[in-house]
Write an enzyme that holds these catalytic residues in place. Structure first.
Site, PDB file in Angstrom:
ATOM      1  CB  CYS A 155      -0.705  -0.079   1.275  1.00  0.00           C
ATOM      2  SG  CYS A 155       0.200  -0.107   2.894  1.00  0.00           S
ATOM      3  CD  GLU A 206      -3.642   1.055  13.088  1.00  0.00           C
ATOM      4  OE1 GLU A 206      -3.167   0.352  12.060  1.00  0.00           O
ATOM      5  OE2 GLU A 206      -4.932   1.605  13.181  1.00  0.00           O
TER       6      GLU A 206
HETATM    7  S1  SF4 Z   1      -2.687   2.306   7.417  1.00  0.00           S
HETATM    8 FE1  SF4 Z   1      -1.481   0.381   7.178  1.00  0.00          FE
HETATM    9  S2  SF4 Z   1      -2.459  -0.640   5.402  1.00  0.00           S
HETATM   10 FE2  SF4 Z   1      -3.276   1.307   5.236  1.00  0.00          FE
HETATM   11  S3  SF4 Z   1      -2.251   2.520   3.993  1.00  0.00           S
HETATM   12 FE3  SF4 Z   1      -1.233   2.742   5.890  1.00  0.00          FE
HETATM   13  S4  SF4 Z   1       0.482   1.363   6.013  1.00  0.00           S
HETATM   14 FE4  SF4 Z   1      -0.978   0.708   4.547  1.00  0.00          FE
END
Ligand code: SF4
Length: 276
Positions: A12, A122
């Site tokens: 991503c 996170e």
């Molecule tokens: S939140 Fe995680 S999965 Fe979504 S763009 Fe950011 S790094 Fe990638």
């Protein structure tokens, strides 16, 4: 064996950005793994000398420290500001968003509800931005018996399934006078999940490539299993079992947001070599 790749899969925006930052800071130290993919972390170490340190206390003074895509708790950031020579912030902007929302909404007197895994880095980072104790849940059931306030604000871990998030939102709307709902599921997660959902309905077997400790990869497996019982999560091609493919014609392949293209290519090539 015929292989179909999901329309959206793999790296991503946030992971690509973090890897570029790490590659351009050779010898840097990341606080916790930069992304949830062991093979890619090994590559960064071997090719760019980027190492991982788990605790802020153990970082050598004066180091160049790279903040992981998942972000870090506010206290750790404050300590780093004192001790690090340079801080390279690779926190994904999609993660910074719920951090800011928690900070602002808690200051405005809203009780913070986080839909996510309390053990995930996170979520631990996002929690630390709330000025009052947040409630963290994995399902609406966990809210039964919770002391909910009149005014609540809801955010989600970025990699969760939207249907599950809506379940928590619906629970709160029925019980609280004011509910502020922030859809903080990231676009990349949503797009990868939709593509996996679609593909898993038209193939005989699904392979999901990615880290077994990666939240978004585990969500992809759960979505694929809803439509295709023969769905398997693997870290790389060495974990493929040829027996899975017996009497199968078409295999779908998808990959988590932290799975590099070189792993996906090897997985696809190996499956294409199976007879079925
Ligand atoms: S939140 Fe995680 S999965 Fe979504 S763009 Fe950011 S790094 Fe990638």
């Amino acid at each position: 064996m015929k292989v179909k790749l999901a329309d959206k899969h793999g790296f991503c925006f946030g992971v690509k950005r973090a890897i570029k930052l790490a590659e351009s800071h050779q010898g840097g130290i990341t606080l916790g793994p930069l992304i949830h993919n062991k093979k890619e972390i090994e590559r960064l170490k071997n090719d760019f000398g980027v190492t991982v340190e788990e605790s802020v206390e153990n970082l050598p003074r004066g180091s160049e420290v790279i903040i992981r895509t998942h972000g870090i708790p506010k206290d750790d950031l404050a300590k780093l500001t004192q001790s690090a020579e340079k801080i390279i912030d690779a926190t994904c902007p999609f993660v910074t968003k719920p951090q800011k929302i928690c900070e602002i909404m808690s200051q405005e007197g809203y009780q913070i509800i986080i839909f996510g895994d309390i053990n995930h880095p996170e979520v631990q980072g996002v929690m630390s931005y709330s000025s009052s104790e947040p409630i963290v849940v994995m399902s609406p059931k966990e809210l039964f018996g919770a002391k909910l306030k009149e005014k609540v604000a809801l955010v989600s871990q970025t990699t969760k399934k939207i249907e599950d998030f809506l379940g928590v939102a619906s629970f709160l709307v029925q019980r609280c006078a004011e509910v502020r709902i922030f859809n903080t599921i990231c676009n990349a997660t949503f797009d990868n999940q939709e593509a996996a959902r679609h593909l898993s309905q038209e193939v005989d077997i699904m392979i999901i490539a990615g880290g077994k400790n990666s939240s978004n990869t585990k969500q992809l497996l759960s979505i694929c299993l809803e439509h295709c019982q023969d769905s398997y999560l693997i870290e790389d091609e060495s974990e493929l079992d040829p027996q899975w493919f017996t009497n199968k014609k078409t295999c779908g392949v998808t990959a988590g947001a932290s799975t590099p293209e070189w792993i996906i290519e090897r997985v696809v090539r190996t499956i294409e070599g199976y007879k079925g």
